[in-house]
Design a protein around this motif. Structure first.
Motif, PDB file in Angstrom:
ATOM      1  N   TRP A 153       1.443  19.340 -26.352  1.00 37.60           N
ATOM      2  CA  TRP A 153       1.970  19.149 -25.891  1.00 37.60           C
ATOM      3  C   TRP A 153       2.004  20.939 -26.847  1.00 37.60           C
ATOM      4  O   TRP A 153       3.727  21.963 -26.020  1.00 37.60           O
ATOM      5  N   ASP A 154       1.448  21.122 -27.223  1.00 36.01           N
ATOM      6  CA  ASP A 154       1.180  23.354 -27.988  1.00 36.01           C
ATOM      7  C   ASP A 154       1.747  23.895 -26.286  1.00 36.01           C
ATOM      8  O   ASP A 154       2.257  25.134 -26.827  1.00 36.01           O
ATOM      9  N   LEU A 155       1.737  23.844 -24.889  1.00 34.44           N
ATOM     10  CA  LEU A 155       1.973  24.380 -23.629  1.00 34.44           C
ATOM     11  C   LEU A 155       3.256  24.952 -24.154  1.00 34.44           C
ATOM     12  O   LEU A 155       3.627  26.053 -23.702  1.00 34.44           O
ATOM     13  N   MET A 184       9.770  15.792 -31.518  1.00 39.06           N
ATOM     14  CA  MET A 184      10.117  15.282 -32.237  1.00 39.06           C
ATOM     15  C   MET A 184       8.152  14.809 -33.071  1.00 39.06           C
ATOM     16  O   MET A 184       7.466  14.605 -33.882  1.00 39.06           O
ATOM     17  N   ASN A 185       7.913  14.071 -31.639  1.00 39.53           N
ATOM     18  CA  ASN A 185       6.633  13.385 -32.000  1.00 39.53           C
ATOM     19  C   ASN A 185       5.369  14.478 -32.225  1.00 39.53           C
ATOM     20  O   ASN A 185       4.325  14.344 -33.034  1.00 39.53           O
ATOM     21  N   TYR A 186       5.528  15.989 -31.558  1.00 36.43           N
ATOM     22  CA  TYR A 186       4.623  16.924 -31.800  1.00 36.43           C
ATOM     23  C   TYR A 186       5.173  17.366 -33.327  1.00 36.43           C
ATOM     24  O   TYR A 186       3.647  17.456 -33.601  1.00 36.43           O
ATOM     25  N   LEU A 187       6.086  17.126 -33.857  1.00 33.25           N
ATOM     26  CA  LEU A 187       6.052  17.706 -34.950  1.00 33.25           C
ATOM     27  C   LEU A 187       4.832  16.199 -36.360  1.00 33.25           C
ATOM     28  O   LEU A 187       5.203  16.956 -37.320  1.00 33.25           O
ATOM     29  N   ASP A 197      17.507  14.573 -40.943  1.00 35.19           N
ATOM     30  CA  ASP A 197      16.279  15.369 -40.814  1.00 35.19           C
ATOM     31  C   ASP A 197      16.000  15.168 -39.974  1.00 35.19           C
ATOM     32  O   ASP A 197      15.183  16.308 -39.368  1.00 35.19           O
ATOM     33  N   ASP A 198      15.387  14.196 -39.289  1.00 31.17           N
ATOM     34  CA  ASP A 198      13.907  14.204 -38.465  1.00 31.17           C
ATOM     35  C   ASP A 198      14.566  14.641 -36.710  1.00 31.17           C
ATOM     36  O   ASP A 198      14.032  15.679 -35.835  1.00 31.17           O
ATOM     37  N   LEU A 199      15.499  14.483 -36.369  1.00 33.45           N
ATOM     38  CA  LEU A 199      16.169  14.366 -35.276  1.00 33.45           C
ATOM     39  C   LEU A 199      16.573  16.445 -35.383  1.00 33.45           C
ATOM     40  O   LEU A 199      16.700  17.311 -34.070  1.00 33.45           O
TER      41      LEU A 199
END
Ligand code: SPD
Length: 362
Positions: A153-155, A184-187, A197-199
């Protein structure tokens, strides 16, 4: 005598209206999601005349389902949206005695779908897929170097990377319940977290890369990727492969690739269901049963490049599709897929607010 005539004319036009209705079916499905001849074959086999409309967003379908009186007989919500719409009373229970082709469905996939619709009482799997990244192999290599491995997902979420791609066109789906969880998953957060907070962190990442995004749209990227007008799109598996096929057919030198990023991706099921106020539920059952015919489902998968839930169709699906890990993910990739959970109303409102902020910067 005159009164009798008026009554019989009135009754006559009522029954011809009913007859016309019994012979009509209104289907509302995702765009680019059916074989060229599916509807014509159904009409020829049943004599039922189909009106076929399309959408490219669950939110658009949901607005119609929750308002009621849509006039549609068959619609195709994604499983998490389906769950909320079932709870709102938007769908009728299926009459399984009218669906003998249910025997063709893969029991494991139907069990997965039952997490959203216990007992599969209201819906049947149409197609399923993942939300990953489609990209123009050469345009990306030119900007990031031939050795750059496209697997993350860096792309699209790493500002240093996506900023180098902005000039050739990076696009996001206009799908807040997919884009924010992907960020969120990438983080390293749970993509299904409903913690505010997550969202907000997911949305903040999207805002950060927003200056490098050309547009938010959920169907335009198919042609744009195929024509080389954009070079990276967060997109749905089959749609990206349709872009690949269109580029190959045009022989225009564009090579389109698709990845399920190594950090994981959303796996979703699109489900055929019958609105509770469908004008013609009998024809709707006929249509759903027709789609579950192994050859008909295989023809659709062979045309739209989406996986389906019909086990009996798989021997009829082209080998280049069944062996494609972007369409039928490997066991290793499957371990990183997540399924979305239905949001409560409060979280849904928060996501809508955050999405407006992401798109408009306000
Ligand atoms: N062109 C067909 C696209 C189908 C996409 N289904 C929606 C999946 C939502 N998670």
């Amino acid at each position: 005598m005159k009164k009798l005539l008026i009554l019989s004319v009135a009754l006559g036009s009522l029954s011809s209206a009913a007859a016309a209705q019994n012979n009509e079916l209104h289907v509302y499905n995702w765009s680019d999601y059916i074989a060229e001849d599916t509807i014509a074959k159904f009409e020829a086999e049943t004599g039922i005349k189909v009106t076929y409309d399309v959408y490219d967003s669950n939110e658009v379908l949901e607005a119609k389902m929750l308002t009621g009186n849509s006039g549609y007989d068959v619609v195709v919500p994604t499983s998490d949206f389906l769950q909320r719409q079932i709870a709102a009373g938007a769908y009728m229970k299926l009459d399984k005695s009218k669906l003998p082709n249910l025997v063709n469905m893969d029991p494991d996939l139907m069990a997965n779908a039952a997490a959203y619709d216990p007992g599969n009482e209201h819906a049947v799997i149409y197609m399923w897929g993942t939300t990953g990244i489609g990209y123009d192999v050469n345009a990306v290599a030119e900007r990031l170097g031939a050795d750059y491995v496209v697997d993350s997902w860096d792309l699209v979420f790493n500002p240093d990377v996506v900023s180098k791609l902005a000039d050739c066109g990076v696009t996001f789906l206009n799908a807040p319940t997919e884009m924010i969880p992907a960020a969120m998953n990438y983080l390293g957060l749970d993509p299904n977290s409903t913690n505010k907070d997550d969202l907000e962190k997911g949305a903040a990442l999207l805002e950060k890369v927003r200056p490098h995004i050309r547009y938010f749209h959920s169907s335009q990227y198919i042609n744009d990727l195929a024509n080389g007008d954009v070079c990276v799109s967060v997109g749905w598996s089959g749609d990206v492969f349709q872009a690949q096929a269109r580029a190959d057919e045009a022989d225009n030198g564009v090579e389109v690739g698709y990845i399920i990023p190594k950090e994981g991706a959303l796996q979703w099921f699109d489900m055929m269901a019958i609105p509770v106020d469908a004008p013609n539920p009998d024809a709707a059952h006929k249509f759903i049963n027709f789609i579950m015919d192994p050859q008909i489902t295989a023809d659709i998968t062979n045309y739209v490049w989406y996986a389906n839930g019909n086990a009996a169709s798989l021997p009829l699906v082209d080998e280049e599709i069944t062996s494609n890990p972007g369409i039928f993910p490997t066991e290793e990739a499957k371990a990183h897929l997540w399924a979305s959970k239905v949001y409560d109303a409060r979280t849904d409102r928060l996501i809508t607010r955050l999405w407006t902020r992401v798109k408009t910067g306000q």
